[in-house]
Structure formats: structure tokens, C-alpha cells
Design an enzyme around this catalytic site. Sequence first.
Site, PDB file in Angstrom:
ATOM      1  N   CYS A  54       0.839  -1.207   0.000  1.00 39.94           N
ATOM      2  CA  CYS A  54       0.000   0.000   0.000  1.00 39.94           C
ATOM      3  C   CYS A  54       0.875   1.258   0.000  1.00 39.94           C
ATOM      4  O   CYS A  54       0.539   2.260  -0.637  1.00 39.94           O
ATOM      5  CB  CYS A  54      -0.919   0.027   1.211  1.00 39.94           C
ATOM      6  SG  CYS A  54      -2.072  -1.351   1.258  1.00 39.94           S
ATOM      7  N   ARG A 131      -7.863  -4.197  -3.303  1.00 36.86           N
ATOM      8  CA  ARG A 131      -7.357  -3.072  -4.119  1.00 36.86           C
ATOM      9  C   ARG A 131      -8.334  -2.831  -5.265  1.00 36.86           C
ATOM     10  O   ARG A 131      -8.155  -3.332  -6.369  1.00 36.86           O
ATOM     11  CB  ARG A 131      -5.945  -3.398  -4.639  1.00 36.86           C
ATOM     12  CG  ARG A 131      -4.967  -3.639  -3.502  1.00 36.86           C
ATOM     13  CD  ARG A 131      -3.553  -3.865  -3.968  1.00 36.86           C
ATOM     14  NE  ARG A 131      -2.785  -4.432  -2.869  1.00 36.86           N
ATOM     15  CZ  ARG A 131      -2.264  -3.738  -1.860  1.00 36.86           C
ATOM     16  NH1 ARG A 131      -2.401  -2.437  -1.826  1.00 36.86           N
ATOM     17  NH2 ARG A 131      -1.602  -4.346  -0.882  1.00 36.86           N
TER      18      ARG A 131
HETATM   19  C1  BEZ Z   1       0.554  -4.705   1.805  1.00 34.28           C
HETATM   20  O1  BEZ Z   1       1.725  -5.055   1.742  1.00 34.28           O
HETATM   21  O2  BEZ Z   1       0.202  -3.570   1.512  1.00 34.28           O
HETATM   22  C2  BEZ Z   1      -0.478  -5.706   2.244  1.00 34.28           C
HETATM   23  C3  BEZ Z   1      -0.263  -7.037   1.921  1.00 34.28           C
HETATM   24  C4  BEZ Z   1      -1.203  -7.974   2.329  1.00 34.28           C
HETATM   25  C5  BEZ Z   1      -2.335  -7.567   3.040  1.00 34.28           C
HETATM   26  C6  BEZ Z   1      -2.544  -6.241   3.316  1.00 34.28           C
HETATM   27  C7  BEZ Z   1      -1.612  -5.294   2.908  1.00 34.28           C
END
Ligand code: BEZ
Length: 220
Positions: A54, A131
Site C-alpha cells: 500500500c 485493491r
Molecule cells: C501490503 O503489503 O500492503 C499488504 C499485503 C497484504 C495484506 C494487506 C496489505
Amino acid sequence: MSEQTKEQAASLPRIGDPAPQFAVNTTHGPIKLEDYKGSWLVLFSHPADFTPVCTTEFVAFQEIYPQLKELNTELLGLSVDSVQSHIAWVRNIQEKLGVKVEFPVIADLNKEVATKYGMIHPGESTTETNRAVFVIDDNQIIKAIIYYPLTTGRNMDEIVRLVKALQTTANHQVSTPANWKPGEKVVVPPPSSQQQAEERANDEELEVIDWYLAKKELKE
Ligand code: BEZ
């Protein structure tokens, strides 16, 4: 799937539907969907603040924000975190990565917007938004929807390309072929009568591959 989840899934917004209305608290104060009337809007969700993928996405969304603005398109983020968490995270991004996040981020603590827009996919996570990207036009109609899983960061070039393709269709009543980039030929609608199919062969503005597939340059 519970009955409630089935009902929510059945009422999810789809391409061509009016975008569900909302009035929310954001890092820029209260915002309503109707505030964006007259602009295009890219509404996107991310799973959680202070997470690695993110964070890379927020930097990348900020990088395309000026290009989107030139396309009369605003950017609006969302997760189920609080405004305080969003503020702390964007400050951290500025401190650690030198990028000031200029677009607002919705604090959807009660998941109201996430539920209306179908941003939570319980098979993947019942607590986080995935997402999602909703491209909403200047009349507040949903023009495109993209979903990516939690583990895959989105491609910002594709989001800009998608907005440009949708606006090209809206402004010129044409379609855009696979892998189209701005400046390349567009696809004209297929003929709706035998006469149109015959006339097409003599249209010097068209590159006619066959009666149903023809392309043309767009004159600006
Ligand atoms: C992330 O790295 O942004 C992420 C990965 C898995 C679940 C939630 C966020």
C-alpha cells in the site's frame, strides 16, 4: 456465503450504474460524492495503512495525480482505518520517502462505502478492503471497475491509460483496441446495416481490415 453477503453481492454497483452516493470523513475534511460532479473521479481502496505494498501504491498514485488532474480527474483513496491513522501514515510517507500525498483519503471505519461499492471480498479478507479502482465519469456514472488482490500492487500506467481510453470513447463515440495508447488509431463502431458495411469500403478515412473491423486516426 451467508444470506446477507449474498444480498450485498447481488446489489453491487456495476459498469453503467450511477455511482452510489456517500458523505464521508477524509484527511481533507468531510467530502460527498456529489462534490465531484463535473469532474471524473478515480475512487480506490487499499487494505490498510502502514503496510508495504500500500505504501508503494500511495507513492505511485501521488506520482500520477498531476496527470489525472490534467484529465479533469480527481483521486480519492479509502480504507477502513481512521483519519488519525491516515494522517500519521501520509506524514510517514513524506518523512521516509519524500512524497507528499495530496489527494484525500476516506476513513471508512464503519465500512459503509466499502460495503456499498463491494470493496471487501470475504473470501480474501473479511476485515480489509481489497485493491479496488472505480472510474466514475463527470455525470457520476461508473465507467470501469478494477479489482486486484491484497498481494498485488496496481499498475498506475494502466489506470492513466484507462481514464484516457474512457474519455476518448466519451468524447468521440469510438472504442479503443487492445493495448491502445493515446495517439494510436481507434476502433469505429461496427456497421448496423448492409449499406453501411458497403459504404465503409470506400471511406478513405478508415483503415478497413474487414467490414466489421475498421480503425481511424483521431483528429484533435
Ligand atoms: C501490503 O503489503 O500492503 C499488504 C499485503 C497484504 C495484506 C494487506 C496489505
